[in-house]
Design an enzyme around this catalytic site. Structure first.
Site, PDB file in Angstrom:
ATOM      1  N   HIS A 195       0.825  -1.223   0.000  1.00  0.00           N
ATOM      2  CA  HIS A 195       0.000   0.000   0.000  1.00  0.00           C
ATOM      3  C   HIS A 195       0.860   1.274   0.000  1.00  0.00           C
ATOM      4  CE1 HIS A 195      -4.056  -1.881   1.460  1.00  0.00           C
ATOM      5  NE2 HIS A 195      -3.467  -2.599   0.523  1.00  0.00           N
TER       6      HIS A 195
ATOM      7  N   TYR B  49     -11.077  -8.379   4.562  1.00  0.00           N
ATOM      8  CA  TYR B  49     -11.010  -9.597   3.754  1.00  0.00           C
ATOM      9  C   TYR B  49     -11.413 -10.824   4.561  1.00  0.00           C
ATOM     10  CZ  TYR B  49      -8.281  -6.637   0.597  1.00  0.00           C
ATOM     11  OH  TYR B  49      -7.857  -5.631  -0.221  1.00  0.00           O
TER      12      TYR B  49
ATOM     13  N   GLU C 267     -13.268   3.659  -3.930  1.00  0.00           N
ATOM     14  CA  GLU C 267     -13.883   4.987  -3.913  1.00  0.00           C
ATOM     15  C   GLU C 267     -13.338   5.888  -5.006  1.00  0.00           C
ATOM     16  OE1 GLU C 267     -14.453   5.183   0.977  1.00  0.00           O
ATOM     17  OE2 GLU C 267     -13.239   6.693  -0.054  1.00  0.00           O
TER      18      GLU C 267
END
Length: 396
Positions: free
Chosen positions: A172, A288, A267
């Site tokens: 990330h 998850y 988003e």
């Protein structure tokens, strides 16, 4: 003012709204309802004009970012650490020297590329990358350099942003860079773990943020948190998970961003100065492993709502707003890359509200970046071992 597409224009464009929604499977969180009409699962639209894909090249190794150069060629990053020039004929250059060392593991490596709007005069190139920070730690970073006249080397390379603190994993990172006049927006991720994700709400850390610096790395005087005790002055917005798409609206100049959610909850956000987008306190997705995120609610007071969200996800890559003559009915639409299920996602807009969605070219697989070419064709960059540059054009 934001651009408004008149209803009559929508009705007569090639994209004709249908009553049905895009086929996408069941929701991960079926109990969550959108905050306003068309915030998710907008009506399906369809491009009536037949389209085709042209392959420029399929000789790239996991490419991540693409930029169209003034001379019509392309600058492309490969995640392992190479920056290359690609000709319109598909010819791929040797790696350009001078690129910073990258941490090329897991989701890390060389990420986005952008050029100065005055590139023909200043030859400035901007990169984002996973920066090795010692002892196995990494950070999202942005650098700038000057491309040599022969296009073979980056010179005078210097970092203009380094995420703080470094992380002990390589997940990330974000990360797109958008040049806005004398400023640069850099998107970051929050490094994924249950501990690190909490940092997306912390103003003393640049995890899960959109940051804004000058093109030489200084903090602008009008940034929202500059001067606040304990806050990083470069922060522009907070509460993001992993922002891998960002672009300025061509008419309004507003910054928009695409963000990965967990299981559900990708988003599309209109980025506002000082706004909080909620992660990990709220989300339209779930973990998850099954549990709900944070408060267990999709929204909260003080949190800015996404202009659109997906459940299930599209796993968004880069995106562009369409500007060009090749597809007049797409003018102003969002054209977004999808990593899963793959292909191109098109969103029609009325101001800042999504009015329709279309899925195209799923057979292209993992689309990591999208750019509009100089002639109005749409470029898709595929994240594969034999990564491609594909051009979307009208069928002959």
């Amino acid at each position: 003012m934001r651009r408004i597409i008149p209803a009559t224009a929508l009705a007569t464009a090639l994209a004709t709204p249908a009553a049905a929604q895009v086929e996408q499977g069941p929701k991960n969180v079926p109990d969550y309802e959108p905050a306003f009409d068309n915030q998710t699962r907008a009506p399906a639209v369809e491009t009536d004009a037949p389209l085709s894909l042209q392959t420029v090249t399929d000789g790239l190794s996991h490419p991540w970012g693409i930029e169209v150069m003034p001379n019509g060629t392309y600058l492309v990053t490969e995640r392992a650490g190479s920056l290359r020039r690609v000709g319109r004929d598909g010819a791929i250059s040797a790696p350009i020297s001078g690129v910073p060392e990258v941490a090329a593991r897991d989701q890390g490596g060389l990420l986005d590329v952008a050029i100065s709007p005055e590139f023909s005069e200043d030859r400035l190139v901007f990169l984002t990358y996973a920066k090795p920070m010692g002892e196995g730690r990494t950070a999202t970073a942005a650098a700038r350099g000057r491309l040599s006249e022969d296009g073979t080397a980056l010179e005078e390379v210097t970092d203009i942003f380094v995420q703080d603190p470094p992380a002990d994993n390589a997940m990330h990172f974000g990360s797109r860079i958008v040049i806005d006049g004398e400023y640069a927006f850099v998107t970051t991720g929050e490094h994924f773990t249950q501990t690190y994700r909490q940092y997306a709400q912390d103003l003393d850390k640049t995890y899960g943020k959109v940051v804004r610096v000058t093109r030489d790395g200084a903090v602008p005087d009008d940034n929202p948190y500059l001067g606040r005790d304990g806050a990083k002055g470069e922060i522009w917005s907070l509460g993001h998970r992993n922002v891998q798409g960002a672009h300025l609206h061509p008419d309004t100049g507003d910054l928009w961003a695409l963000e990965h959610g967990p299981a559900g909850g990708d988003e599309l956000n209109l980025i506002e100065r000082g706004a909080n987008y909620g992660w990990p306190a709220v989300s339209y997705g779930r973990q998850y492993s099954g549990p709900l995120i944070g408060s267990g609610q999709p929204r909260a007071e003080g949190v800015t709502e996404p202009r659109y969200y997906w459940d299930p996800v599209i796993a968004p890559g880069g995106f562009d707003f369409y500007e060009g003559e090749m597809f007049p009915a797409w003018q102003g639409d969002v054209l977004a890359g999808s990593l899963s299920p793959g292909g191109l996602v098109r969103l029609t807009l009325d101001g800042d509200t999504v009015t329709g969605e279309e899925r195209l070219f799923g057979e292209a697989g993992r689309v990591r970046d999208v750019e509009v070419d100089a002639d109005g064709a749409v470029l898709l960059l595929t994240d594969k071992a034999n990564g491609e540059i594909l051009r979307v054009v009208p069928e002959a």
